[in-house]
Design an enzyme around this catalytic site. Sequence first.
Site, PDB file in Angstrom:
ATOM      1  CB  CYS A 146      -0.890  -0.008   1.241  1.00  0.00           C
ATOM      2  SG  CYS A 146      -1.780   1.543   1.495  1.00  0.00           S
ATOM      3  CG  HIS A 162      -0.730  -5.874  11.658  1.00  0.00           C
ATOM      4  ND1 HIS A 162      -0.301  -5.545  10.400  1.00  0.00           N
ATOM      5  CD2 HIS A 162      -2.064  -6.109  11.550  1.00  0.00           C
ATOM      6  CE1 HIS A 162      -1.327  -5.571   9.565  1.00  0.00           C
ATOM      7  NE2 HIS A 162      -2.421  -5.910  10.239  1.00  0.00           N
ATOM      8  CD  GLU A 211       0.412  -0.996   8.220  1.00  0.00           C
ATOM      9  OE1 GLU A 211       0.520   0.182   8.622  1.00  0.00           O
ATOM     10  OE2 GLU A 211      -0.676  -1.493   7.847  1.00  0.00           O
ATOM     11  CB  SER A 213      -8.783  -7.697   9.662  1.00  0.00           C
ATOM     12  OG  SER A 213      -8.812  -6.363   9.188  1.00  0.00           O
TER      13      SER A 213
END
Length: 719
Positions: free
Chosen positions: A113, A141, A143, A243
């Site tokens: 992203c 996580h 990310e 998520s």
Amino acid sequence: MKILLAKGAGFCFGVRRATGTLEDCIERHGRTDGIYTYGEIIHNSGYLEQIKSKGVAVVGIDDIGRIASSEVSREGHESYVIIRAHGITKEEEEALSRLERENKHFHVIDCTCPFVSKVHRIAEEHTDDDSVFILIGAAEHPEVKGILSWAKGQKLTFSTARELSEFISSEKGRGIEDKQIIAAAQTTQNIDEWKKCAENLKKVYTNAKIFDTICNVTDERQREAAKTAPMCDAMLVIGGAHSSNTMKLYDICSKGCRAVYRIDSSKDIPTEILGKNNIIGITAGASTPDGIIEEVVKTMAESEIMEESFKELLDQESPKTIKSGDIVTGTVTSVSDAEVHLDIGAKATGVIAFDQFTDDSSAKLTEIAKVGDEVRAFVIKVSDIDGIATLSKRRADADAKWFDLEALKESGSLAEGKVIEANKGGVVMMVNSVRVFVPAFLTGVPKDGDLNSIVGETKKVKLREVNPRSKRATGSIRDAARIERRANEDAFWKSVEPGKVYTGKVKHLTEYSAFVEIAPGIEGMVHMSELTWRHIRRPADVISVGDEIEVHVLSAVRETKRISLSCKTPENNPWNIFKEKYSIGDVVKVKILNFTTFGAFAEVVPGQDGLIHISEISDHRISKPSDELSVGDLVDAKIIGIDDDNRKISLSIRELIEDGYVSEDEPEEEYEESEESEVVYSTDDVHEDEAVTEEDVPAEAEESSTGEEASAETETTEE
């Protein structure tokens, strides 16, 4: 049952790009063997099962080496590894790049992203071995792990503002006060939690560099969920349990709605909310495909006939399409020192760099732009791949000024600007921050005159041509002056009337009159006889060019444009002034002006004199006035006669002597002397010891002394 679908639910552009790239790759090659995703491309179990059934494998770093080397033996067989939207670590990226260089049939497609890539750059460029990088997010996580790998120096992660606050107040937190603090957030972090963290950091670490890195789409989705939840009896949050952004949506909705359910798919819809006359809200995490949302809506529709289809729900406030050259208005969602992010109601996020927001290099974006502000911007380019629209506020402001100028020209109104330069062809004015050219013959400067003479002056201009596309504008200062003059004249003639008072400037003098400008471009005439109550030989005796004087209108004729003015009023009439101050019998200090054979004229008040007959000058006989008096003497005299009809005053010194009057000596400089007192009856050349003949005395003086002169002659004959 009514369904409210929160705006922004479902795939964000980053996830949509990643899944779209994967699906395009499958379709383009017509096969799934040799197509891999590095890690779970999105956190949605339903979608992952779907692509797994098509033969797409999820791989990690341990699998990549084997996959890359196996392609060497299979000449012509291409392998593709698609990097997930959450991104990967620096080490993993370097390993993939090396393998791609070494194996020509092995390809890496980076679908990280753009917002995540931006945080990678911040971590890499703004940290060093002595800095402390603080990231607000979920430590486990992928990310967050990826972001931390790009930072140098000490790295700290906190999931909540409370955790950060506890660290700051601890001994370890106090130990980093002298270091450079760099702070950022996971792109899907709760916006309210991030704001609290940023405030805590600013209070303690005054030198901290804080970067707003939350994806504006995430921010918008969270705000819309918070707005929708209180209006609903129940709220469904669609997304995977792993998520991060889905779980944050669940927490946000729980604060506004009493019944909130997280579901993976339509199979998880709680039966107790179906078939009831309720308002059901739906939102979905960034990794939830439209198909799953549609399935949830359809399942709910089976329990009751619903008026709205899923397509209609998705079409509500659907994102608009933008292109280069458009002007858009967006809402500020985040501000950093380097750029401003806007929600422009499109699939792309609007980004305005510092130099495209302001031309003031000393300005601070965080001070001149605030979250929630509306900003109008020009679209420079749109990248569907990155999901970013590059914008320019400065360009939009400049275009707006051109269109405002065009509207001014169309309305016929005059513009105002400053003449900033002169050249061979004319002058350039700056009007509303737009350069307007005025040809030399339209500047109002005489032919062969110096155009530099008006540089720096502010002028009105009549716009002749304004073309926003070609950025060309021309105008006329001369036309504007003509229009203003006509407007001023019209306004003047509508308001002028006899008796109206103006303060004007003396423009020029003639032998018998003065011309006074009483309004821009409007002059009236004051005849010499109307300048003062005293007799004067010429206007220059009492006024000069450039003087400002107060006048009133005697008459004004528009057809002939003749305006007659006067300076004389009852208030400044010397006779009226005299009558208000003095009566018969009063003693007054007077100034000797000139002599005649029958007496002396003396000024009682400025502009009004009286006669001291020769017989009233002394208590003994004198042959001529100059025997006792001199021109310019200040003497006390008694008022013995006032003739209102002829405006004459008779004075006597003799009566004061006979009454034994003792003069109060007053310093000569205290006597109020007007300029008019210097104007005398054509006797300027009379010497002190020289008598004035009757031919030299003006009619006014002769009339004022007829009786006294006859008396004096009789007395002389008898003697």
